[in-house]
Design a protein around this motif. Structure first.
Motif, mmCIF file in Angstrom:
data_model
loop_
_atom_site.group_PDB
_atom_site.id
_atom_site.type_symbol
_atom_site.label_atom_id
_atom_site.label_comp_id
_atom_site.label_asym_id
_atom_site.label_seq_id
_atom_site.Cartn_x
_atom_site.Cartn_y
_atom_site.Cartn_z
ATOM 1 N N ASP A 422 36.480 22.112 -12.652
ATOM 2 C CA ASP A 422 34.878 22.821 -13.195
ATOM 3 C C ASP A 422 33.705 22.387 -12.404
ATOM 4 O OD1 ASP A 422 36.603 24.201 -14.623
ATOM 5 O OD2 ASP A 422 37.425 22.249 -16.389
ATOM 6 N N ALA A 423 33.641 20.772 -12.435
ATOM 7 C CA ALA A 423 32.517 20.895 -11.548
ATOM 8 C C ALA A 423 32.227 21.289 -10.569
ATOM 9 C CB ALA A 423 32.293 19.175 -11.875
ATOM 10 N N PHE A 424 32.711 21.643 -9.394
ATOM 11 C CA PHE A 424 32.845 22.128 -8.395
ATOM 12 C C PHE A 424 32.656 23.792 -9.046
ATOM 13 C CE2 PHE A 424 33.979 25.474 -4.595
ATOM 14 C CZ PHE A 424 33.679 24.831 -3.961
ATOM 15 N N ALA A 425 33.142 24.690 -9.839
ATOM 16 C CA ALA A 425 33.190 25.378 -10.197
ATOM 17 C C ALA A 425 31.836 26.003 -10.703
ATOM 18 C CB ALA A 425 34.339 25.981 -11.038
ATOM 19 N N GLN A 426 30.879 25.064 -11.570
ATOM 20 C CA GLN A 426 29.569 25.156 -12.208
ATOM 21 C C GLN A 426 28.257 24.892 -10.864
ATOM 22 O OE1 GLN A 426 29.278 21.967 -15.180
ATOM 23 N NE2 GLN A 426 30.700 22.779 -16.041
ATOM 24 N N ARG A 427 28.567 24.306 -10.036
ATOM 25 C CA ARG A 427 27.655 23.805 -8.630
ATOM 26 C C ARG A 427 27.870 25.042 -7.808
ATOM 27 N NH1 ARG A 427 25.467 24.141 -5.173
ATOM 28 N NH2 ARG A 427 25.114 22.919 -3.531
ATOM 29 N N VAL A 428 28.849 25.602 -7.932
ATOM 30 C CA VAL A 428 29.031 27.335 -7.158
ATOM 31 C C VAL A 428 28.499 28.149 -8.076
ATOM 32 C CG1 VAL A 428 30.400 28.652 -6.612
ATOM 33 C CG2 VAL A 428 31.288 26.987 -5.604
ATOM 34 N N ASP A 429 28.630 28.226 -9.361
ATOM 35 C CA ASP A 429 27.350 29.498 -10.036
ATOM 36 C C ASP A 429 26.021 29.148 -10.317
ATOM 37 O OD1 ASP A 429 30.573 30.422 -11.453
ATOM 38 O OD2 ASP A 429 29.921 29.777 -12.208
ATOM 39 N N ALA A 430 25.879 28.125 -9.650
ATOM 40 C CA ALA A 430 24.561 27.484 -9.886
ATOM 41 C C ALA A 430 23.711 28.102 -8.559
ATOM 42 C CB ALA A 430 24.554 26.279 -9.845
ATOM 43 N N SER A 431 24.119 28.057 -7.539
ATOM 44 C CA SER A 431 23.961 28.609 -6.449
ATOM 45 C C SER A 431 23.995 30.092 -5.881
ATOM 46 C CB SER A 431 24.776 28.162 -5.075
ATOM 47 O OG SER A 431 24.422 26.206 -4.825
ATOM 48 N N VAL A 432 25.003 30.437 -6.272
ATOM 49 C CA VAL A 432 25.394 31.744 -6.453
ATOM 50 C C VAL A 432 24.295 32.551 -7.364
ATOM 51 C CG1 VAL A 432 27.146 34.064 -7.081
ATOM 52 C CG2 VAL A 432 27.936 31.786 -5.558
ATOM 53 N N LEU A 433 24.354 31.679 -8.149
ATOM 54 C CA LEU A 433 23.450 32.473 -9.240
ATOM 55 C C LEU A 433 21.389 32.388 -8.335
ATOM 56 C CD1 LEU A 433 22.425 33.746 -12.048
ATOM 57 C CD2 LEU A 433 21.528 31.443 -13.380
ATOM 58 N N ARG A 434 21.685 31.615 -7.761
ATOM 59 C CA ARG A 434 20.090 31.809 -7.327
ATOM 60 C C ARG A 434 20.055 32.755 -5.390
ATOM 61 N NH1 ARG A 434 17.188 26.998 -7.519
ATOM 62 N NH2 ARG A 434 18.309 25.275 -8.614
ATOM 63 N N ILE A 435 21.558 32.803 -5.031
ATOM 64 C CA ILE A 435 21.609 33.621 -4.191
ATOM 65 C C ILE A 435 21.051 35.277 -4.713
ATOM 66 C CG2 ILE A 435 22.628 34.941 -2.325
ATOM 67 C CD1 ILE A 435 24.039 31.904 -2.476
ATOM 68 N N LEU A 436 21.649 35.672 -5.517
ATOM 69 C CA LEU A 436 21.758 36.674 -6.422
ATOM 70 C C LEU A 436 20.805 37.238 -7.295
ATOM 71 C CD1 LEU A 436 25.012 37.354 -8.632
ATOM 72 C CD2 LEU A 436 24.710 38.205 -5.862
ATOM 73 N N ALA A 437 19.418 36.392 -7.486
ATOM 74 C CA ALA A 437 18.920 36.479 -7.944
ATOM 75 C C ALA A 437 17.418 36.234 -6.675
ATOM 76 C CB ALA A 437 18.121 35.388 -9.090
ATOM 77 N N LEU A 438 17.760 35.701 -5.931
ATOM 78 C CA LEU A 438 17.149 35.875 -4.601
ATOM 79 C C LEU A 438 17.332 37.545 -4.182
ATOM 80 C CD1 LEU A 438 14.813 35.902 -2.463
ATOM 81 C CD2 LEU A 438 16.941 34.504 -0.991
ATOM 82 N N LYS A 439 18.726 37.958 -3.739
ATOM 83 C CA LYS A 439 19.011 39.544 -3.688
ATOM 84 C C LYS A 439 18.358 40.207 -4.117
ATOM 85 C CE LYS A 439 22.962 38.428 -0.956
ATOM 86 N NZ LYS A 439 24.028 38.736 -0.231
ATOM 87 N N PHE A 440 18.412 40.549 -5.648
ATOM 88 C CA PHE A 440 17.340 40.996 -6.679
ATOM 89 C C PHE A 440 16.295 41.173 -6.036
ATOM 90 C CE2 PHE A 440 21.305 40.777 -9.800
ATOM 91 C CZ PHE A 440 22.153 42.208 -9.707
ATOM 92 N N ARG A 441 15.746 40.311 -5.642
ATOM 93 C CA ARG A 441 13.783 40.217 -5.730
ATOM 94 C C ARG A 441 14.085 41.233 -4.379
ATOM 95 N NH1 ARG A 441 13.701 34.791 -7.224
ATOM 96 N NH2 ARG A 441 13.554 33.862 -5.555
ATOM 97 N N MET A 442 14.412 40.189 -3.781
ATOM 98 C CA MET A 442 14.192 41.505 -2.434
ATOM 99 C C MET A 442 14.243 42.515 -2.840
ATOM 100 S SD MET A 442 16.976 40.137 -0.056
ATOM 101 C CE MET A 442 17.280 40.814 1.223
ATOM 102 N N ASN A 443 14.840 43.465 -3.450
ATOM 103 C CA ASN A 443 15.572 44.784 -3.736
ATOM 104 C C ASN A 443 15.156 45.288 -5.148
ATOM 105 O OD1 ASN A 443 17.998 45.796 -1.557
ATOM 106 N ND2 ASN A 443 18.329 43.375 -2.729
ATOM 107 N N ASN A 444 13.765 44.918 -5.942
ATOM 108 C CA ASN A 444 13.220 45.117 -6.273
ATOM 109 C C ASN A 444 13.663 45.230 -7.744
ATOM 110 O OD1 ASN A 444 10.384 45.979 -6.941
ATOM 111 N ND2 ASN A 444 10.785 48.560 -7.187
ATOM 112 N N GLY A 445 14.661 44.537 -7.810
ATOM 113 C CA GLY A 445 15.287 44.724 -9.041
ATOM 114 C C GLY A 445 16.629 45.675 -9.648
ATOM 115 N N ARG A 446 17.477 46.171 -8.106
ATOM 116 C CA ARG A 446 18.334 47.190 -8.089
ATOM 117 C C ARG A 446 19.015 47.065 -6.566
ATOM 118 N NH1 ARG A 446 18.434 52.442 -7.417
ATOM 119 N NH2 ARG A 446 20.029 53.717 -7.862
#
Length: 568
Positions: A422-446
């Motif tokens: 579970d601790a590793f899963a939380q760590r993965v989720d935190a990084s993936v959240l950053r990566i996805l947010a960055l991809k949304f920013r560079m794609n103007n939210g879509r």
């Protein structure tokens, strides 16, 4: 990033001085969001463990194709379609580019294939490999990354069809941030036209020693030797990258936390910087602060940082020969990220990218015998240290037949651990959240499929930045003799002998390409004849001009041999 060792003969006039006071910024910028965190969280909750884990990896591959048809391109196709990797890194050494006349059409086709594979996979249901339940993968555009450091071969990956931009050293020598910004605009525009959305640069390293006898310095891949000035030029360059690409290009500054003062090139061996944290904050870290928490605005704020495989003797406690580089040291990594300038940037969505985990430096540190390299364990260590994106190049575990096998086994091991820990899963989720947010920013939210593709219709706009290149060359040139005031009174006569020394290099754009020459040995001679011969009103005679390669001067000075003859 992932560069092989090169020897580059270049004449440098470098003036390094503390010409500006070192100050700290006052306002921490907020990276543009478009509600990216909200969008990222909603998407994260829909993903399978395999899809989440895949987003953590940037991989390299061989060849200029990414289709399912051939065995070579089928491997990267499988990693995209069935293992949901987060992105790819294109490298000339991996034959991702063809000969100069085919570079652009080949690259446009390759990037199109990469993103089209991802999109097509999102249209068809797949079976979860663990639960056997059907699911439809989410469409998440891939990062398509490149390191394009300027100054042509060997520092550029794309060598034909685009503007051949100057090195960072040349930009620093102009003392004009506006020229750095204009250069960044050209880079941002041209890469975005080609569909490249992750730029592994610029270098934020401060060159402590301008030259090293053993070739271990950064050469021209840095803005200079003053921390304040490196930060100013980097911020302007990053702003240009964002402006030229209309915000669609991620700028990933390297090599955090700086190896300008290291004792060797980190590409070859884990290097050591012998400084305390306070010394690092005043020198190596200062430019990183300038483009993160101390950046004056969002445009000049770097989106990501690439972590170097470097050890810091005065900073990492209980330092010994087995001390890990900061890229694998959770305590050192955490202490750096806790610094106010970096913690503010990190909390605003800043992403950390590891340097190549298959580099010679990493291999020699973890596997001195060459027999026990464990890719899965090394990737896990780098991730748990604090890196969000893991860059896998030449990533082959001992006993595995190829990099593809090691990557698949690494992805599978991460997915299993996600389900069990579970601790590793939380760590993965935190990084993936950053990566996805960055991809949304560079794609103007879509996430729009068409927006991810190269813009072939704009290919005619490539390679048109020559005026800026000329302006940089003119502003960065250092006149040694005669004095500027004497230029108008000195004109070469018909009897004057002029010798031209040109730093020309022979290279291969790819392993199956024909040899190319970076610049003709007599290019300057021919330009002089064209501009100053009697046929155009000048008085310089072609027969009095001689051209030699720079290596001829080296032979003359080192051994007294070679073709170069300089007469009094």
């Amino acid at each position: 990033m992932g560069h092989k060792r090169f020897y580059h003969c270049t004449t440098l006039i470098l003036v390094i001085g503390l010409l500006f006071p070192i100050t700290t910024g006052v306002a921490a910028p907020v990276l543009p969001s478009h509600d990216s965190s909200v969008l990222a969280q909603a998407l994260l909750e829909r993903l399978t463990p395999e899809e989440k884990v895949g987003q953590l990896f940037l991989v390299t591959f061989t060849g200029p194709e990414a289709g399912a048809s051939s065995s070579a391109s089928g491997l990267i196709y499988d990693l995209i379609v069935n293992h949901h990797i987060g992105g790819v890194v294109l490298e000339a050494d991996n034959n991702n580019f063809m000969g100069l006349d085919q570079t652009i059409p080949t690259l446009i086709s390759l990037v199109d294939q990469i993103q089209r594979n991802e999109y097509n996979a999102s249209l068809l249901p797949q079976e979860n490999p663990v639960t056997n339940e059907p699911f439809t993968p989410a469409f998440i555009p891939l990062f398509v990354a490149i390191s394009q450091d300027g100054d042509g071969y060997p520092y550029d990956q794309i060598l034909g069809g685009v503007t051949q931009l100057p090195s960072q050293m040349s930009l620093g020598a102009t003392w004009l941030p506006e020229l750095a910004q204009e250069t960044g605009k050209i880079m941002g525009k041209e890469l975005s036209i080609l569909g490249i959305n992750l730029y592994l640069g610029p270098s934020l390293d401060v060159l402590e020693l301008p030259y090293s006898e053993d070739g271990s310095d950064l050469g021209v891949r840095t803005f200079g030797g003053d921390p304040f000035w490196v930060g100013q030029m980097a911020g302007a360059y990053i702003a240009g990258l964002h402006q030229g690409s209309n915000g669609s290009l991620v700028a990933a500054g390297k090599h955090f936390p700086g190896f300008g003062g290291s004792d060797r090139l980190p590409e070859d061996e884990v290097a050591t910087v012998r400084k305390t944290l306070e010394q690092l904050k005043q020198f190596e870290l200062f430019p990183f602060f300038t483009v993160t928490g101390n950046a004056p605005d969002a445009e000049s704020t770097v989106d990501a940082l690439v972590t170097a495989h470097v050890r810091y003797q005065g900073f990492q406690e209980n330092f010994r020969s087995t001390t890990k580089p900061v890229s694998f040291d959770p305590q050192a990594f955490s202490n750096l990220m806790a610094l106010p300038e970096l913690s503010t940037w990190r909390s605003s969505g800043g992403v950390m990218i590891s340097d190549s985990l298959g580099s010679r430096a990493v291999r020699r540190f973890y596997d001195p015998t060459g027999q026990t390299f464990n890719g899965r364990a090394i990737a896990l260590e780098a991730f748990l240290a604090g890196n969000d994106l893991l860059y896998l190049d030449n990533f082959i575990s001992s006993g595995d037949p190829d990099a593809y096998t090691t990557i698949i086994r690494t992805l599978d091991s991460f997915a299993r651990k996600y389900r069990e820990d579970d601790a590793f899963a939380q760590r993965v989720d935190a990084s993936v959240l950053r990566i996805l947010a960055l991809k949304f920013r560079m794609n103007n939210g879509r996430f729009s499929f068409n927006a991810t593709l190269p813009d072939a219709a704009q290919a005619s706009q490539l390679g048109l930045g020559r005026q800026v290149v000329f302006d940089v060359a003119r502003q960065s040139a250092t006149l040694i003799s005669p004095l500027p005031s004497e230029l108008d009174t000195i004109t070469p006569g018909q009897n004057d002998q002029i010798v031209f020394l040109t730093d020309t290099r022979i290279y291969l754009p790819c392993s199956i390409c024909v040899q190319e020459q970076s610049i003709a040995i007599d290019a300057l001679e021919q330009a002089t004849v064209r501009l100053y011969s009697p046929q155009v009103g000048g008085n310089i005679l072609a027969r009095n001009l001689k051209s030699y390669a720079f290596e001829e001067l080296t032979l003359l000075l080192d051994t007294g041999t070679g073709q170069l003859q300089i007469e009094q």
